[in-house]
Scaffold this motif. Sequence first.
Motif, PDB file in Angstrom:
ATOM      1  N   LYS A   2       0.809  -1.150   0.100  1.00 63.16           N
ATOM      2  CA  LYS A   2       0.075  -0.091  -0.061  1.00 63.16           C
ATOM      3  C   LYS A   2       1.080   1.118  -0.061  1.00 63.16           C
ATOM      4  O   LYS A   2       1.979   1.434   0.676  1.00 63.16           O
ATOM      5  CB  LYS A   2      -0.718  -0.051   1.247  1.00 63.16           C
ATOM      6  N   SER A   3       0.542   2.185  -0.760  1.00 62.05           N
ATOM      7  CA  SER A   3       1.258   3.517  -0.697  1.00 62.05           C
ATOM      8  C   SER A   3       0.439   4.755  -0.105  1.00 62.05           C
ATOM      9  O   SER A   3       0.696   5.464   0.043  1.00 62.05           O
ATOM     10  CB  SER A   3       1.588   3.745  -2.179  1.00 62.05           C
ATOM     11  N   GLN A   4      -0.887   4.300   0.085  1.00 63.64           N
ATOM     12  CA  GLN A   4      -1.839   5.287   0.415  1.00 63.64           C
ATOM     13  C   GLN A   4      -2.402   4.697   1.925  1.00 63.64           C
ATOM     14  O   GLN A   4      -2.158   3.763   2.218  1.00 63.64           O
ATOM     15  CB  GLN A   4      -3.206   5.584  -0.230  1.00 63.64           C
ATOM     16  N   LYS A   5      -2.930   5.869   2.861  1.00 63.44           N
ATOM     17  CA  LYS A   5      -3.705   5.252   3.816  1.00 63.44           C
ATOM     18  C   LYS A   5      -5.076   4.875   3.640  1.00 63.44           C
ATOM     19  O   LYS A   5      -6.054   5.563   3.182  1.00 63.44           O
ATOM     20  CB  LYS A   5      -3.834   6.751   4.684  1.00 63.44           C
ATOM     21  N   GLU A   6      -5.130   3.692   3.892  1.00 63.71           N
ATOM     22  CA  GLU A   6      -6.621   2.972   3.538  1.00 63.71           C
ATOM     23  C   GLU A   6      -7.124   2.316   4.832  1.00 63.71           C
ATOM     24  O   GLU A   6      -6.242   1.593   5.278  1.00 63.71           O
ATOM     25  CB  GLU A   6      -6.213   1.872   2.429  1.00 63.71           C
ATOM     26  N   LEU A 110      -1.477  -1.998  15.093  1.00 64.21           N
ATOM     27  CA  LEU A 110      -0.958  -3.008  13.846  1.00 64.21           C
ATOM     28  C   LEU A 110      -1.756  -2.427  12.821  1.00 64.21           C
ATOM     29  O   LEU A 110      -1.299  -2.502  11.458  1.00 64.21           O
ATOM     30  CB  LEU A 110      -1.290  -4.393  14.268  1.00 64.21           C
ATOM     31  N   GLU A 111      -3.197  -2.396  13.031  1.00 67.52           N
ATOM     32  CA  GLU A 111      -4.026  -1.992  11.711  1.00 67.52           C
ATOM     33  C   GLU A 111      -3.704  -0.428  11.138  1.00 67.52           C
ATOM     34  O   GLU A 111      -3.523  -0.538  10.045  1.00 67.52           O
ATOM     35  CB  GLU A 111      -5.398  -1.977  12.175  1.00 67.52           C
ATOM     36  N   LEU A 112      -3.308   0.298  12.157  1.00 69.54           N
ATOM     37  CA  LEU A 112      -2.811   1.702  11.854  1.00 69.54           C
ATOM     38  C   LEU A 112      -1.383   1.516  11.148  1.00 69.54           C
ATOM     39  O   LEU A 112      -1.212   2.364  10.168  1.00 69.54           O
ATOM     40  CB  LEU A 112      -2.906   2.524  12.856  1.00 69.54           C
ATOM     41  N   GLN A 113      -0.582   0.673  11.617  1.00 69.75           N
ATOM     42  CA  GLN A 113       0.605   0.616  10.864  1.00 69.75           C
ATOM     43  C   GLN A 113       0.630   0.067   9.494  1.00 69.75           C
ATOM     44  O   GLN A 113       1.283   0.461   8.554  1.00 69.75           O
ATOM     45  CB  GLN A 113       1.573  -0.327  12.004  1.00 69.75           C
ATOM     46  N   THR A 114      -0.455  -1.016   9.497  1.00 67.29           N
ATOM     47  CA  THR A 114      -0.309  -1.699   8.006  1.00 67.29           C
ATOM     48  C   THR A 114      -1.174  -0.529   7.090  1.00 67.29           C
ATOM     49  O   THR A 114      -1.026  -0.689   5.930  1.00 67.29           O
ATOM     50  CB  THR A 114      -1.185  -3.009   8.130  1.00 67.29           C
ATOM     51  N   SER A 118       1.209   7.513  10.163  1.00 76.75           N
ATOM     52  CA  SER A 118       2.537   7.608  11.068  1.00 76.75           C
ATOM     53  C   SER A 118       2.350   7.723  12.305  1.00 76.75           C
ATOM     54  O   SER A 118       1.058   7.414  12.907  1.00 76.75           O
ATOM     55  CB  SER A 118       2.807   9.432  10.944  1.00 76.75           C
ATOM     56  N   ASN A 119       3.280   7.739  13.433  1.00 71.89           N
ATOM     57  CA  ASN A 119       3.252   7.449  14.764  1.00 71.89           C
ATOM     58  C   ASN A 119       2.578   8.348  15.374  1.00 71.89           C
ATOM     59  O   ASN A 119       1.818   8.011  16.109  1.00 71.89           O
ATOM     60  CB  ASN A 119       4.658   7.250  15.491  1.00 71.89           C
ATOM     61  N   TRP A 120       2.702   9.706  15.100  1.00 71.94           N
ATOM     62  CA  TRP A 120       1.697  10.710  15.757  1.00 71.94           C
ATOM     63  C   TRP A 120       0.324  10.624  15.473  1.00 71.94           C
ATOM     64  O   TRP A 120      -0.504  10.786  16.263  1.00 71.94           O
ATOM     65  CB  TRP A 120       2.273  12.257  15.713  1.00 71.94           C
ATOM     66  N   GLN A 121      -0.117  10.344  14.171  1.00 70.59           N
ATOM     67  CA  GLN A 121      -1.283  10.176  13.831  1.00 70.59           C
ATOM     68  C   GLN A 121      -2.114   9.106  14.243  1.00 70.59           C
ATOM     69  O   GLN A 121      -3.052   9.062  14.718  1.00 70.59           O
ATOM     70  CB  GLN A 121      -1.525   9.890  12.207  1.00 70.59           C
ATOM     71  N   SER A 122      -1.240   7.639  14.566  1.00 73.15           N
ATOM     72  CA  SER A 122      -1.712   6.785  15.421  1.00 73.15           C
ATOM     73  C   SER A 122      -1.748   7.011  16.679  1.00 73.15           C
ATOM     74  O   SER A 122      -2.913   6.587  17.394  1.00 73.15           O
ATOM     75  CB  SER A 122      -0.653   5.533  15.206  1.00 73.15           C
ATOM     76  N   PHE A 123      -1.044   7.840  17.608  1.00 71.49           N
ATOM     77  CA  PHE A 123      -1.171   8.181  18.736  1.00 71.49           C
ATOM     78  C   PHE A 123      -2.428   9.049  18.884  1.00 71.49           C
ATOM     79  O   PHE A 123      -3.077   8.930  19.974  1.00 71.49           O
ATOM     80  CB  PHE A 123      -0.055   8.880  19.260  1.00 71.49           C
ATOM     81  N   ILE A 124      -2.710   9.947  17.936  1.00 71.66           N
ATOM     82  CA  ILE A 124      -3.856  10.773  18.129  1.00 71.66           C
ATOM     83  C   ILE A 124      -5.195   9.818  17.724  1.00 71.66           C
ATOM     84  O   ILE A 124      -6.178   9.995  18.660  1.00 71.66           O
ATOM     85  CB  ILE A 124      -3.761  11.868  17.145  1.00 71.66           C
TER      86      ILE A 124
END
Length: 175
Positions: A2-6, A110-114, A118-124
């Motif tokens: 994946k190259s985009q956020k899906e 893990l789903e956000l990582q796949t 980014s780390n900060w977007q995942s944290f938020i």
Amino acid sequence: MKSQKELTIITWVSFGLLLLTCLHFGWFLFESHLYSIIAGIILALIWAVDLFFTIPLNFFQNIVLRWIRTDLGTFLMIVFISILGVFMVTWLQISINILLMLSATALARLELQTSRFSNWQSFIILSILSTFGLTLGWVLNYYFSVDHLEFQLCFPFDLGCLEIPYSAETPPAQE
């Protein structure tokens, strides 16, 4: 790759599980008599767990490995794990809720990582979901708590109301 956020169906299911486990934990915590004192501590711990799951592992690994390599660090780690084990056995219901929240947070991370967040977007995202679920659990428990609901039968034309007790005695069985 994946190259985009899906966001897939599985990602939304993991978000739902995280929200559900935090809601259940909030419901459980509201039943405590000290929920107003515990609320800030629990929110801070949830945000710390979300931060722990989103920081790069190399940063955490260097700090922990440097500390564990000393005799004092190893001894303190063993004492901490022993105290944690006693806590988990003593307060099993709280421990199960915490472990469920940790596993749901790890799954969502893990789903956000796949999905290439980014780390900060995942944290938020994790912090918002966890905080919303915990707060929603507190609110729903307060709203649906039997102690706060009053049952009344009110007559029309301002003739008054009769209070109906929630736990009335049951009449003896007729034999």
